[in-house]
Design a protein around this motif. Structure first.
Motif, short mmCIF file in Angstrom:
data_model
loop_
_atom_site.label_atom_id
_atom_site.label_comp_id
_atom_site.label_asym_id
_atom_site.label_seq_id
_atom_site.Cartn_x
_atom_site.Cartn_y
_atom_site.Cartn_z
N MET A 37 0.85 -1.19 0.00
CA MET A 37 0.00 0.00 0.00
C MET A 37 0.88 1.24 0.00
O MET A 37 2.02 1.20 0.47
CB MET A 37 -0.91 0.00 1.24
N THR A 38 0.36 2.34 -0.52
CA THR A 38 1.10 3.59 -0.48
C THR A 38 1.02 4.19 0.93
O THR A 38 0.15 3.81 1.72
CB THR A 38 0.53 4.62 -1.48
N TYR A 39 1.92 5.13 1.21
CA TYR A 39 1.88 5.80 2.51
C TYR A 39 0.52 6.46 2.71
O TYR A 39 -0.05 6.41 3.80
CB TYR A 39 2.99 6.85 2.62
N GLN A 40 0.01 7.09 1.66
CA GLN A 40 -1.27 7.78 1.77
C GLN A 40 -2.41 6.79 2.03
O GLN A 40 -3.30 7.06 2.83
CB GLN A 40 -1.56 8.60 0.50
N GLU A 41 -2.39 5.66 1.35
CA GLU A 41 -3.44 4.64 1.58
C GLU A 41 -3.41 4.15 3.03
O GLU A 41 -4.46 3.98 3.66
CB GLU A 41 -3.24 3.44 0.64
N ILE A 42 -2.21 3.96 3.56
CA ILE A 42 -2.08 3.49 4.94
C ILE A 42 -2.57 4.58 5.89
O ILE A 42 -3.32 4.31 6.84
CB ILE A 42 -0.62 3.12 5.25
N ALA A 43 -2.17 5.82 5.63
CA ALA A 43 -2.60 6.95 6.47
C ALA A 43 -4.12 7.05 6.49
O ALA A 43 -4.72 7.22 7.56
CB ALA A 43 -1.98 8.25 5.95
N ASP A 44 -4.74 6.91 5.33
CA ASP A 44 -6.20 6.98 5.24
C ASP A 44 -6.85 5.84 6.03
O ASP A 44 -7.80 6.05 6.77
CB ASP A 44 -6.67 6.93 3.79
N LYS A 45 -6.32 4.64 5.86
CA LYS A 45 -6.91 3.47 6.51
C LYS A 45 -6.76 3.52 8.03
O LYS A 45 -7.66 3.14 8.77
CB LYS A 45 -6.28 2.19 5.96
N LEU A 46 -5.61 4.01 8.49
CA LEU A 46 -5.34 4.06 9.93
C LEU A 46 -5.78 5.38 10.57
O LEU A 46 -5.64 5.55 11.78
CB LEU A 46 -3.85 3.82 10.20
N HIS A 47 -6.26 6.32 9.74
CA HIS A 47 -6.68 7.65 10.23
C HIS A 47 -5.54 8.34 10.97
O HIS A 47 -5.69 8.83 12.08
CB HIS A 47 -7.92 7.54 11.12
#
Length: 83
Positions: free
Chosen positions: A40-50
């Motif tokens: 996953m991209t950093y942004q995808e992870i950030a979005d998923k983990l809030h």
């Protein structure tokens, strides 16, 4: 094709990785798995983990460092058993 030796070595490495991952703090493990195994991209992870992207990057960096430390510790233990 893979030789039996290579297959065994790959299984050993996978087992070592699983054991080392189990030793990580859950927050670090989750971030490392999402990035390095699920790609996953950093942004995808950030979005998923809030979480902010910077926090995600920090967790991944700390997680990778700790993972490397755990793998080395496990290898040292195995060498002690074999030696």
């Amino acid at each position: 094709t893979t030789s039996p030796y290579q297959s065994l070595e790959q299984r050993d490495r996978a087992s070592l990785l699983r054991r080392a991952l189990a030793e990580l703090a859950p927050s670090l493990k989750e971030a490392v798995i999402m990035r390095d195994l699920q790609e996953m991209t950093y942004q995808e992870i950030a979005d998923k983990l809030h979480l902010p992207e910077g926090t995600v990057k920090s967790r991944i960096n700390r997680g990778r460092t700790e993972l490397a430390r755990q793998i080395q510790r496990l290898r040292d233990e195995l060498e002690g058993v074999r030696g």
